[in-house]
Write a protein that holds these residues in place. Structure first.
Motif, PDB file in Angstrom:
ATOM      1  N   GLU A  17       0.833  -1.210   0.000  1.00  0.00           N
ATOM      2  CA  GLU A  17       0.000   0.000   0.000  1.00  0.00           C
ATOM      3  C   GLU A  17       0.865   1.257   0.000  1.00  0.00           C
ATOM      4  O   GLU A  17       0.548   2.226  -0.696  1.00  0.00           O
ATOM      5  CB  GLU A  17      -0.923  -0.008   1.215  1.00  0.00           C
ATOM      6  N   ARG A  18       1.942   1.259   0.784  1.00  0.00           N
ATOM      7  CA  ARG A  18       2.845   2.415   0.805  1.00  0.00           C
ATOM      8  C   ARG A  18       3.445   2.657  -0.577  1.00  0.00           C
ATOM      9  O   ARG A  18       3.595   3.804  -1.003  1.00  0.00           O
ATOM     10  CB  ARG A  18       3.971   2.201   1.820  1.00  0.00           C
ATOM     11  N   ASP A  19       3.776   1.579  -1.272  1.00  0.00           N
ATOM     12  CA  ASP A  19       4.341   1.685  -2.615  1.00  0.00           C
ATOM     13  C   ASP A  19       3.313   2.278  -3.578  1.00  0.00           C
ATOM     14  O   ASP A  19       3.618   3.199  -4.336  1.00  0.00           O
ATOM     15  CB  ASP A  19       4.803   0.307  -3.084  1.00  0.00           C
ATOM     16  N   ILE A  20       2.093   1.774  -3.544  1.00  0.00           N
ATOM     17  CA  ILE A  20       1.035   2.261  -4.438  1.00  0.00           C
ATOM     18  C   ILE A  20       0.723   3.734  -4.178  1.00  0.00           C
ATOM     19  O   ILE A  20       0.574   4.522  -5.118  1.00  0.00           O
ATOM     20  CB  ILE A  20      -0.254   1.428  -4.272  1.00  0.00           C
ATOM     21  N   PRO A  25       8.523   4.902   3.061  1.00  0.00           N
ATOM     22  CA  PRO A  25       8.715   3.475   3.318  1.00  0.00           C
ATOM     23  C   PRO A  25       8.716   3.176   4.813  1.00  0.00           C
ATOM     24  O   PRO A  25       8.847   4.087   5.637  1.00  0.00           O
ATOM     25  CB  PRO A  25      10.081   3.187   2.696  1.00  0.00           C
ATOM     26  N   LEU A  26       8.590   1.925   5.143  1.00  0.00           N
ATOM     27  CA  LEU A  26       8.604   1.468   6.525  1.00  0.00           C
ATOM     28  C   LEU A  26      10.048   1.392   6.994  1.00  0.00           C
ATOM     29  O   LEU A  26      10.878   0.726   6.369  1.00  0.00           O
ATOM     30  CB  LEU A  26       7.956   0.081   6.606  1.00  0.00           C
ATOM     31  N   TYR A  30      10.850  -1.398  12.617  1.00  0.00           N
ATOM     32  CA  TYR A  30       9.872  -2.483  12.748  1.00  0.00           C
ATOM     33  C   TYR A  30      10.462  -3.837  12.349  1.00  0.00           C
ATOM     34  O   TYR A  30       9.743  -4.748  12.008  1.00  0.00           O
ATOM     35  CB  TYR A  30       8.643  -2.182  11.891  1.00  0.00           C
ATOM     36  N   SER A  31      11.766  -3.979  12.415  1.00  0.00           N
ATOM     37  CA  SER A  31      12.432  -5.159  11.875  1.00  0.00           C
ATOM     38  C   SER A  31      12.050  -6.467  12.548  1.00  0.00           C
ATOM     39  O   SER A  31      12.171  -7.523  11.940  1.00  0.00           O
ATOM     40  CB  SER A  31      13.947  -4.975  11.917  1.00  0.00           C
ATOM     41  N   LYS A  32      11.563  -6.446  13.778  1.00  0.00           N
ATOM     42  CA  LYS A  32      11.236  -7.716  14.424  1.00  0.00           C
ATOM     43  C   LYS A  32      10.104  -8.430  13.692  1.00  0.00           C
ATOM     44  O   LYS A  32       9.984  -9.639  13.779  1.00  0.00           O
ATOM     45  CB  LYS A  32      10.915  -7.520  15.900  1.00  0.00           C
ATOM     46  N   ALA A  57      15.328   1.340   5.126  1.00  0.00           N
ATOM     47  CA  ALA A  57      13.888   1.135   5.075  1.00  0.00           C
ATOM     48  C   ALA A  57      13.573  -0.161   4.335  1.00  0.00           C
ATOM     49  O   ALA A  57      14.397  -0.680   3.589  1.00  0.00           O
ATOM     50  CB  ALA A  57      13.222   2.315   4.370  1.00  0.00           C
ATOM     51  N   PHE A  58      12.374  -0.670   4.560  1.00  0.00           N
ATOM     52  CA  PHE A  58      11.916  -1.880   3.896  1.00  0.00           C
ATOM     53  C   PHE A  58      11.071  -1.536   2.682  1.00  0.00           C
ATOM     54  O   PHE A  58      10.281  -0.591   2.705  1.00  0.00           O
ATOM     55  CB  PHE A  58      11.069  -2.741   4.849  1.00  0.00           C
TER      56      PHE A  58
END
Length: 74
Positions: A17-20, A25-26, A30-32, A57-58
């Motif tokens: 959704e972030r990409d669209i 980016p995330l 939140y890597s866990k 970022a992911f």
């Protein structure tokens, strides 16, 4: 590929959704929740500049998009 947990699917969909929506980016904060997604190649981590700060970022990969296409009918 091993099945994803509900939280992993939620993170994968959030990245899509972030990409669209062309949102930020995330961050890897939140890597866990993302370790399994990284190991499966569904997401990648790469540098990004957010509010003038350099962060890792992911981002969703093509394999991640294919997973969502095949399992969630996006």
């Amino acid at each position: 590929m091993r099945p994803l947990s509900p939280k992993m699917e939620e993170v994968l969909m959030d990245l899509h959704e972030r990409d669209i929506l062309k949102q930020e980016p995330l961050s890897t904060y939140y890597s866990k929740f993302c370790k399994g997604l990284l190991e499966r190649g569904l997401i990648c981590a790469r540098p990004a500049i957010i509010e003038g700060k350099f962060i890792m970022a992911f981002f969703i990969t093509n394999l991640g998009l294919n997973y969502l296409d095949n399992t969630m009918s996006i």
